[in-house]
Scaffold this active site. Structure first.
Site, PDB file in Angstrom:
ATOM      1  N   ILE A 260      -4.018 -29.876  20.503  1.00  0.00           N
ATOM      2  CA  ILE A 260      -3.841 -28.605  19.802  1.00  0.00           C
ATOM      3  C   ILE A 260      -4.441 -27.469  20.612  1.00  0.00           C
ATOM      4  CG2 ILE A 260      -4.478 -27.302  17.731  1.00  0.00           C
ATOM      5  CD1 ILE A 260      -4.393 -29.967  16.186  1.00  0.00           C
TER       6      ILE A 260
ATOM      7  N   VAL B 159       0.531 -33.177  13.067  1.00  0.00           N
ATOM      8  CA  VAL B 159       0.876 -32.124  14.024  1.00  0.00           C
ATOM      9  C   VAL B 159       1.756 -32.713  15.123  1.00  0.00           C
ATOM     10  CG1 VAL B 159       0.004 -30.393  15.628  1.00  0.00           C
ATOM     11  CG2 VAL B 159      -1.295 -30.947  13.556  1.00  0.00           C
TER      12      VAL B 159
ATOM     13  N   ARG C 265     -16.357 -31.268  27.596  1.00  0.00           N
ATOM     14  CA  ARG C 265     -17.513 -32.161  27.595  1.00  0.00           C
ATOM     15  C   ARG C 265     -18.040 -32.477  28.993  1.00  0.00           C
ATOM     16  NH1 ARG C 265     -16.349 -37.021  23.453  1.00  0.00           N
ATOM     17  NH2 ARG C 265     -18.602 -37.261  23.730  1.00  0.00           N
TER      18      ARG C 265
ATOM     19  N   GLY D  72     -13.537 -27.845  22.077  1.00  0.00           N
ATOM     20  CA  GLY D  72     -12.578 -28.948  22.192  1.00  0.00           C
ATOM     21  C   GLY D  72     -11.370 -28.575  23.023  1.00  0.00           C
ATOM     22  N   ALA D  73     -11.591 -27.831  24.103  1.00  0.00           N
ATOM     23  CA  ALA D  73     -10.491 -27.178  24.825  1.00  0.00           C
ATOM     24  C   ALA D  73      -9.571 -28.127  25.574  1.00  0.00           C
ATOM     25  CB  ALA D  73     -11.050 -26.141  25.794  1.00  0.00           C
TER      26      ALA D  73
ATOM     27  N   ILE E  64     -21.284 -32.214  20.529  1.00  0.00           N
ATOM     28  CA  ILE E  64     -21.266 -31.009  19.704  1.00  0.00           C
ATOM     29  C   ILE E  64     -22.130 -31.132  18.458  1.00  0.00           C
ATOM     30  CG2 ILE E  64     -18.953 -30.408  20.512  1.00  0.00           C
ATOM     31  CD1 ILE E  64     -17.905 -31.280  17.735  1.00  0.00           C
TER      32      ILE E  64
ATOM     33  N   LYS F 296     -13.005 -34.480   7.033  1.00  0.00           N
ATOM     34  CA  LYS F 296     -12.471 -33.125   7.193  1.00  0.00           C
ATOM     35  C   LYS F 296     -12.907 -32.235   6.025  1.00  0.00           C
ATOM     36  CE  LYS F 296     -10.359 -32.188  10.203  1.00  0.00           C
ATOM     37  NZ  LYS F 296     -10.759 -31.795  11.577  1.00  0.00           N
TER      38      LYS F 296
ATOM     39  N   GLY G 260      -8.075 -30.716  24.270  1.00  0.00           N
ATOM     40  CA  GLY G 260      -7.253 -31.449  23.318  1.00  0.00           C
ATOM     41  C   GLY G 260      -5.812 -30.974  23.219  1.00  0.00           C
TER      42      GLY G 260
END
Length: 339
Positions: free
Chosen positions: A14, A198, A34, A9-10, A63, A170, A12
């Site tokens: 966070i 966050v 992706r 998920g690079a 994923i 989650k 994103g």
């Protein structure tokens, strides 16, 4: 030779800060995205690391597909798994939330067990959503710890509102990780991090202010004139994204973090407190930021205990004012760059 970690998920919000933390600490990072377009959006922020070979990219479009990670986990020493749906208005809960959350987590654990005995630690970005008990309401006087788990079942969630379904997704993913470890006895250990909301600066690529990630949009609406009154607070704690990124690094490098979960949170907050900070530090936004009941005391609601992360990981946390001020500055700069 520096260790290489796979970051899922690079692209994103966070993940951008996790990239900063690991690359800055001397690690090499294999960033899962992706598509080629996602790669390009990430790459231009990290040119020096791409040029040096410290940052590389791999593609996994879906994923949750069995075997999706089989090739990309080879020849890395660790995994930071951030990829998971963050959808608060899902229609088909199984398709949009439950299945991707569980299968995405299991897919990477299975791939590592099958293909890479070198991996020693997998850090998973979970959420306070997997700990909170929504049926207890605001729980005045209660303090959540890592011992808490969201008790809502999938069956109950299928008949609940979209937010409750997201919270359960989650918990499903996190439980799946620990159940896998208990049953499969893999070569690696798992550590999960549980942030609430966050906030903090936006560093990932954003195409327009209407395409902000959920957390950034949550604050942007308080400063762009779209909210005429202070919204009702939904969750009463937050984590600074930079501190959360540091927690991923510490969770990966700290031996005692094996098979542990950590609440990562800076402080309790309300939207009123956010608005107060914005109005105090950005006079030019006063006409766009609702005043509400300025200085109102914190309500009698639950709290989160972050002492385990401080004692075992050595975490330190920024103040709320620093988090909000830095986030607003980044949003103003982004807004200016896109107009």
């Amino acid at each position: 030779m520096p260790e290489t970690v796979l970051l899922t998920g690079a692209s994103g919000y966070i993940a951008a800060h996790i990239l900063d933390a690991f690359l800055g600490a001397g690690f090499h990072v294999r960033a899962q995205v992706r598509s080629k377009g996602s790669e390009e959006r990430v790459k231009h922020h990290y040119t020096k690391y791409v040029d040096s070979g410290a940052l590389s990219f791999v593609y996994v479009e879906d994923i949750s597909v069995p075997g999706a990670f089989d090739e990309v986990v080879k020849d890395v020493e660790g995994v930071i798994h951030t990829a998971s749906p963050f959808i608060l208005n899902a229609k088909d809960y199984d398709k949009d939330l439950f299945d991707p959350a569980r299968n995405g987590t299991l897919s990477i654990l299975q791939a590592v067990k099958k293909n890479n005995p070198k991996v020693k630690r997998i850090v998973i970005t979970s959420s306070f959503a997997s700990a909170i008990d929504m049926s207890k309401g605001l729980r005045s006087g209660y303090t959540y710890t890592e011992a808490d788990w969201n008790p809502m079942t999938i069956e109950e969630a299928r008949n609940a509102d979209p937010t409750s379904a997201y919270l359960v997704s989650k918990e499903i993913a996190e439980h799946a990780a620990y159940e896998f470890e208990e049953k499969e006895h893999p070569n690696f250990t798992v550590t999960t991090l549980l942030p609430p909301m966050v906030y903090g600066p936006v560093e990932h690529d954003v195409s327009s202010m209407s395409h902000l990630n959920t957390s950034a949009a949550d604050v942007y609406r308080l400063m762009n004139g779209s909210e005429k009154s202070v919204p009702e607070t939904g969750f009463y704690a937050y984590a600074d994204v930079r501190d959360l990124a540091k927690a991923h690094l510490l969770a990966y490098t700290t031996e005692a973090a094996a098979n542990q979960r950590y609440l990562i949170t800076n402080a309790s907050y309300t939207y009123q407190m956010l608005c107060d900070i914005i109005r105090k530090n950005f006079p030019e936004l006063k006409d766009k930021t609702p005043e509400g009941d300025a200085g109102a005391p914190f309500p009698n609601v639950y709290h989160l205990d972050n002492s385990k992360s401080i004692e075992e990981l050595g975490m330190t946390y920024r103040t709320m004012e620093e988090s909000v001020v830095d986030m607003v500055k980044s949003l103003l700069a982004l807004e200016k760059s896109l107009t």
